[in-house]
Design a protein around this motif. Structure first.
Motif, mmCIF file in Angstrom:
data_model
loop_
_atom_site.group_PDB
_atom_site.id
_atom_site.type_symbol
_atom_site.label_atom_id
_atom_site.label_comp_id
_atom_site.label_asym_id
_atom_site.label_seq_id
_atom_site.Cartn_x
_atom_site.Cartn_y
_atom_site.Cartn_z
ATOM 1 N N LEU A 49 10.882 -3.558 -12.821
ATOM 2 C CA LEU A 49 10.371 -2.244 -13.430
ATOM 3 C C LEU A 49 12.185 -1.114 -12.872
ATOM 4 C CD1 LEU A 49 7.315 -2.551 -11.462
ATOM 5 C CD2 LEU A 49 7.554 -1.985 -14.189
ATOM 6 N N SER A 50 12.583 -1.722 -11.716
ATOM 7 C CA SER A 50 14.082 -1.190 -11.713
ATOM 8 C C SER A 50 15.007 -0.536 -13.037
ATOM 9 C CB SER A 50 15.006 -1.791 -10.445
ATOM 10 O OG SER A 50 15.480 -2.891 -11.257
ATOM 11 N N ASP A 85 13.349 1.692 -15.145
ATOM 12 C CA ASP A 85 13.955 3.584 -14.950
ATOM 13 C C ASP A 85 15.093 3.496 -15.623
ATOM 14 O OD1 ASP A 85 11.403 3.133 -13.974
ATOM 15 O OD2 ASP A 85 11.751 2.729 -11.816
ATOM 16 N N GLU A 86 15.718 2.695 -15.688
ATOM 17 C CA GLU A 86 17.299 3.001 -15.824
ATOM 18 C C GLU A 86 17.131 3.649 -16.686
ATOM 19 O OE1 GLU A 86 19.973 -0.378 -14.981
ATOM 20 O OE2 GLU A 86 20.058 -0.141 -12.901
ATOM 21 N N ALA A 119 15.171 6.472 -17.714
ATOM 22 C CA ALA A 119 16.007 7.811 -17.615
ATOM 23 C C ALA A 119 17.527 8.119 -18.153
ATOM 24 C CB ALA A 119 16.304 7.363 -15.716
ATOM 25 N N ARG A 167 5.619 -2.754 -17.772
ATOM 26 C CA ARG A 167 5.178 -2.484 -16.746
ATOM 27 C C ARG A 167 4.432 -3.283 -16.744
ATOM 28 N NH1 ARG A 167 5.481 3.716 -17.116
ATOM 29 N NH2 ARG A 167 7.286 4.177 -15.815
#
Length: 167
Positions: free
Chosen positions: A25-26, A29-30, A33, A50
């Protein structure tokens, strides 16, 4: 964007997280973004990543249970993540027919894996589908006095609560 392309992009993200031993998940997110030179991740790719992250323990346990000879940790990184995507679609995404999930996994495997992988992937995903199909659809509709109904549901495919079992 086609779902086939979204699956490939999800595979890229899961592969990268696996190779780097990074939290899925990190990394997602990267990528959301800062997509870099690539186009932004399609919504379905995000949903896949996810979903796999949320259910990874259960997915891996299911793969281990139905795999003959290869545990998830010993599978090739690409093979393992193709299987995770397809297993998530089979067990957790009712919008995708099981046969489509298998066909899409095989298409990825034929282009990205060694020659033996498609047969292995097909056999493993078919076993998971067969177990899922054998599972009663709604155990509450069965006879409340029938003690075997809960046992049959428990043995087919691991439950959605994702709790570890004692062995």
């Amino acid at each position: 964007m086609a779902r086939s392309t979204a699956r490939k992009r999800a595979l890229n993200t899961l592969y990268e997280a696996d190779e780097k031993s990074q939290d899925i998940l990190s990394l997602l997110d990267e990528r959301i973004a800062h997509p870099g030179a690539q186009t932004p991740l399609p919504d379905y790719a995000i949903e896949i990543v996810r979903g796999v992250a949320e259910h990874r323990r259960q997915i891996d346990r299911t793969l281990d249970d139905y795999s003959t000879g290869w545990k998830v940790r010993r599978m090739g990184v690409v093979d393992r993540n193709i299987l995770r995507i397809a297993t998530w679609e089979i067990l957790f995404n009712e919008e995708v027919p099981d046969k489509v999930a298998i066909d899409e996994a095989l298409a990825l495997a034929k282009t990205l894996c060694d020659d033996d992988a498609p047969a292995f992937i097909h056999g493993l995903l078919s076993a998971i589908c067969n177990a899922k199909d054998a599972e009663p659809a709604d155990t509450t509709a069965q006879n409340p006095g029938d003690g075997d109904s809960a046992d049959a549901a428990d043995s087919a495919v691991p439950s959605a609560d994702d709790q570890p079992t004692e062995e």
